[in-house]
Design a protein around this motif. Structure first.
Motif, short mmCIF file in Angstrom:
data_model
loop_
_atom_site.label_atom_id
_atom_site.label_comp_id
_atom_site.label_asym_id
_atom_site.label_seq_id
_atom_site.Cartn_x
_atom_site.Cartn_y
_atom_site.Cartn_z
N MET A 1 0.77 -1.07 0.32
CA MET A 1 0.03 -0.08 0.07
C MET A 1 0.88 1.12 -0.01
SD MET A 1 -3.09 -0.92 -0.30
CE MET A 1 -4.06 0.49 0.27
N GLY A 2 2.56 1.18 1.06
CA GLY A 2 2.81 2.16 0.67
C GLY A 2 3.34 2.87 -1.01
N GLN B 1 2.99 6.10 -3.23
CA GLN B 1 4.45 7.11 -3.50
C GLN B 1 3.55 7.24 -4.99
OE1 GLN B 1 7.47 4.83 -2.87
NE2 GLN B 1 7.24 5.29 -1.03
N LEU B 2 3.02 6.57 -5.21
CA LEU B 2 2.53 5.58 -7.63
C LEU B 2 1.33 6.83 -7.75
CD1 LEU B 2 4.10 2.79 -8.30
CD2 LEU B 2 5.22 4.78 -8.42
N THR B 3 0.20 7.31 -6.59
CA THR B 3 -1.15 7.48 -6.79
C THR B 3 -0.83 9.37 -7.29
OG1 THR B 3 -1.13 8.42 -4.89
CG2 THR B 3 -2.09 6.57 -5.46
N GLU B 4 0.38 9.65 -7.06
CA GLU B 4 0.62 11.11 -7.77
C GLU B 4 1.15 11.03 -9.09
OE1 GLU B 4 5.12 12.62 -7.03
OE2 GLU B 4 5.01 11.96 -5.25
N SER C 1 -4.36 9.57 -10.82
CA SER C 1 -5.44 9.81 -10.16
C SER C 1 -6.36 7.68 -9.73
CB SER C 1 -6.05 10.26 -9.98
OG SER C 1 -6.42 11.04 -11.49
N ASP C 2 -5.88 7.82 -11.02
CA ASP C 2 -6.85 5.59 -10.87
C ASP C 2 -6.68 4.79 -10.14
OD1 ASP C 2 -7.87 7.44 -13.10
OD2 ASP C 2 -6.94 6.53 -14.60
N LEU C 3 -5.43 4.94 -9.43
CA LEU C 3 -4.47 3.96 -8.50
C LEU C 3 -5.13 3.83 -7.23
CD1 LEU C 3 -0.77 4.39 -9.30
CD2 LEU C 3 -2.41 3.34 -9.87
N ALA C 4 -5.96 4.88 -7.15
CA ALA C 4 -6.35 5.06 -4.63
C ALA C 4 -7.63 4.63 -5.12
CB ALA C 4 -6.64 6.10 -4.49
N ALA C 5 -9.17 5.29 -6.44
CA ALA C 5 -9.63 4.06 -5.81
C ALA C 5 -9.79 2.77 -5.41
CB ALA C 5 -10.87 4.52 -7.17
N PRO C 6 -9.04 1.83 -6.87
CA PRO C 6 -9.09 0.47 -6.33
C PRO C 6 -8.28 -0.07 -6.15
CG PRO C 6 -7.71 0.93 -8.90
CD PRO C 6 -8.49 2.59 -7.55
N SER D 1 -5.51 -6.86 -9.39
CA SER D 1 -6.71 -4.88 -9.86
C SER D 1 -5.55 -4.00 -9.98
CB SER D 1 -8.38 -5.26 -9.68
OG SER D 1 -8.02 -4.54 -8.48
N VAL D 2 -5.47 -3.90 -8.67
CA VAL D 2 -4.44 -2.57 -8.28
C VAL D 2 -3.00 -2.95 -8.86
CG1 VAL D 2 -2.97 -1.45 -6.20
CG2 VAL D 2 -5.93 -2.95 -6.20
N LYS D 3 -2.00 -3.95 -9.09
CA LYS D 3 -0.98 -4.79 -9.63
C LYS D 3 -1.28 -4.53 -10.66
CE LYS D 3 -0.08 -8.71 -8.58
NZ LYS D 3 1.22 -10.30 -8.44
N LYS D 4 -2.25 -4.76 -11.75
CA LYS D 4 -2.55 -4.15 -12.60
C LYS D 4 -2.17 -3.05 -13.25
CE LYS D 4 -5.12 -5.69 -16.82
NZ LYS D 4 -6.53 -6.69 -17.37
N ALA D 5 -3.10 -1.96 -11.87
CA ALA D 5 -3.25 -0.58 -12.64
C ALA D 5 -2.15 0.01 -11.93
CB ALA D 5 -3.83 -0.08 -11.62
N LEU D 6 -0.91 -0.50 -11.04
CA LEU D 6 0.19 -0.15 -10.76
C LEU D 6 0.65 -0.15 -12.10
CD1 LEU D 6 0.60 -1.21 -7.19
CD2 LEU D 6 0.71 1.37 -8.46
N SER D 7 0.89 -1.83 -12.60
CA SER D 7 1.55 -1.74 -13.91
C SER D 7 1.85 -1.17 -14.72
CB SER D 7 1.73 -3.15 -13.83
OG SER D 7 2.53 -4.43 -13.21
N ALA D 8 0.21 -0.66 -15.76
CA ALA D 8 -0.03 0.09 -16.48
C ALA D 8 0.35 1.63 -16.47
CB ALA D 8 -1.33 0.07 -16.93
N THR D 9 0.04 2.46 -15.00
CA THR D 9 1.00 3.27 -14.72
C THR D 9 2.53 3.29 -15.13
OG1 THR D 9 -0.42 3.87 -13.37
CG2 THR D 9 0.68 5.06 -12.96
#
Length: 134
Positions: free
Chosen positions: A79-80, A84-87, A90-95, A121-129
């Motif tokens: 989660m840390g 860090q990557l939500t900046e 903005s699509d990372l916080a909601a999932p 799903s969060v890992k997938k969003a992080l990887s895509a970002t």
């Protein structure tokens, strides 16, 4: 790596700096960093960009291979990283919101299939970002 000023971030070797000396009415100057237009600066810049991109690809791979949390400390670590990557997106916080209650020290850590799906799903969003940032 800054594509606009990236050439000026490549330092010249001390012995090569004298070769770049030029004279103006205000004195003699020499380059300490590689300016655009030098024959070797383009190759040096491309090598640095390739190294930077390879490092980014390794980061994306590390995120996609992040292990499933086995305890609260593992989840907090993940989660840390997410925070860090939500900046960057903005699509990372909601999932990641459904994982927040699990982080409470008042609750016992239990990992369910639903949480595993959210984690994936969060890992997938992080990887895509991360992949789209370079």
């Amino acid at each position: 790596m800054d594509a606009l000023c990236g050439y000026w971030r490549i330092p010249l070797a001390e012995e090569d700096q004298a070769l770049t000396t030029f004279i103006t009415p205000y004195g003699r100057y020499r380059y300490l960093r590689s300016p655009m237009g030098f024959s070797g600066s383009g190759d040096a810049y491309c090598r640095r960009v390739d190294i930077a991109l390879q490092a980014e690809e390794e980061k994306v791979q590390a995120i996609s291979e992040f292990p499933k949390p086995a305890n609260l400390t593992d989840l907090r670590s993940f989660m840390g990283l997410t925070n860090q990557l939500t900046e960057f997106s903005s699509d990372l916080a909601a999932p990641a919101d459904p994982l927040q209650p699990v982080m409470s020290p008042k609750r016992s850590f239990t990992w369910t299939e639903d949480r595993d799906a959210v984690f994936a799903s969060v890992k997938k969003a992080l990887s895509a970002t991360c992949a789209s940032s370079f």
